[in-house]
Scaffold this active site. Sequence first.
Site, short mmCIF file in Angstrom:
data_model
loop_
_atom_site.label_atom_id
_atom_site.label_comp_id
_atom_site.label_asym_id
_atom_site.label_seq_id
_atom_site.Cartn_x
_atom_site.Cartn_y
_atom_site.Cartn_z
N ARG A 161 56.77 -1.58 -4.28
CA ARG A 161 55.59 -2.36 -4.76
C ARG A 161 56.27 -3.59 -5.42
NH1 ARG A 161 53.32 2.17 -8.45
NH2 ARG A 161 52.11 0.46 -9.47
N CYS A 163 55.38 -2.28 -16.19
CA CYS A 163 55.12 -1.47 -14.91
C CYS A 163 53.91 -1.64 -14.12
CB CYS A 163 55.34 0.00 -15.36
SG CYS A 163 54.11 0.62 -16.44
#
Length: 280
Positions: free
Chosen positions: A179, A238
């Site tokens: 990601r 995050c």
Amino acid sequence: MTASSPFVSTEWLAANLSAPDLVIVDGSWHLPPSGRNGKAEFLERHIPGAVFFDIDAIADDSTGLPHMLPTPTAFAAAVGALGIGDGLRVVVYDGSGLFSAPRVWWTLKAFGVREVLILDGGMPKWVEEGRPTESGPAIRAPAVFSARLDRSIVADIAKVETAVAGSIIQVLDARPADRFAGTAPEPRPGISSGHIPGSLNLPFNRIVKDGHLVSPENVRAALLDVGLDLDRPVVTTCGSGVSAAILWVALESIGKMPLALYDGSWAEWASSGKPIASAP
């Protein structure tokens, strides 16, 4: 740097379950693709006396971003209703072992809880050891909590932009490597993958094994391996501010106090038209 452990053992908690000044908090939360529901799992089974802290409900829902910190007034009302009052000690755990509990731990600290720890190994270790559990809703008398948000440890998008533009503050991202690199989709619809330009990537699963944080030596090695300079300030981030708190715990465990946690994290950055980098 002086290391300090944010953890408490299952043995200690079992011996102190009935302490009148202790509140046990189940902070379980799971990524949407997991199919798990923290509140449902709490109602089915939790540590005796625990209350459930719902990070999606105790949040600012006016931003359109997931589980952003609420106002001090809203936070005080929510945790007071759970029975968390001034002067009480708190132990937080989650149903994964070590995933969402650090976010609740960090949130409580940010709003002024002085004594808050994380249960090492969480619910999986507690159950594995055959310790008592109960089911049903929490039953705890309401309390008064005086919330004081320490805004210095909360990074907003402007602070992160300043970090990106300069050469002093480092941004450390806990998302999975694919990601971060932009080669795998984000779990939230409409959010592009990739990363904040100039940020570093330490996927949280490199430092969490079987529901436990790895040793301080291994934490330090992992941080150095991704290029983090332990002498420079760090902002953790995050996908939505949950696993960023795992990085916070890891840094604190080796005596490196982070500068701040980016509350909006990638969900905010990627939806705000900011520059997006890809590739490792």
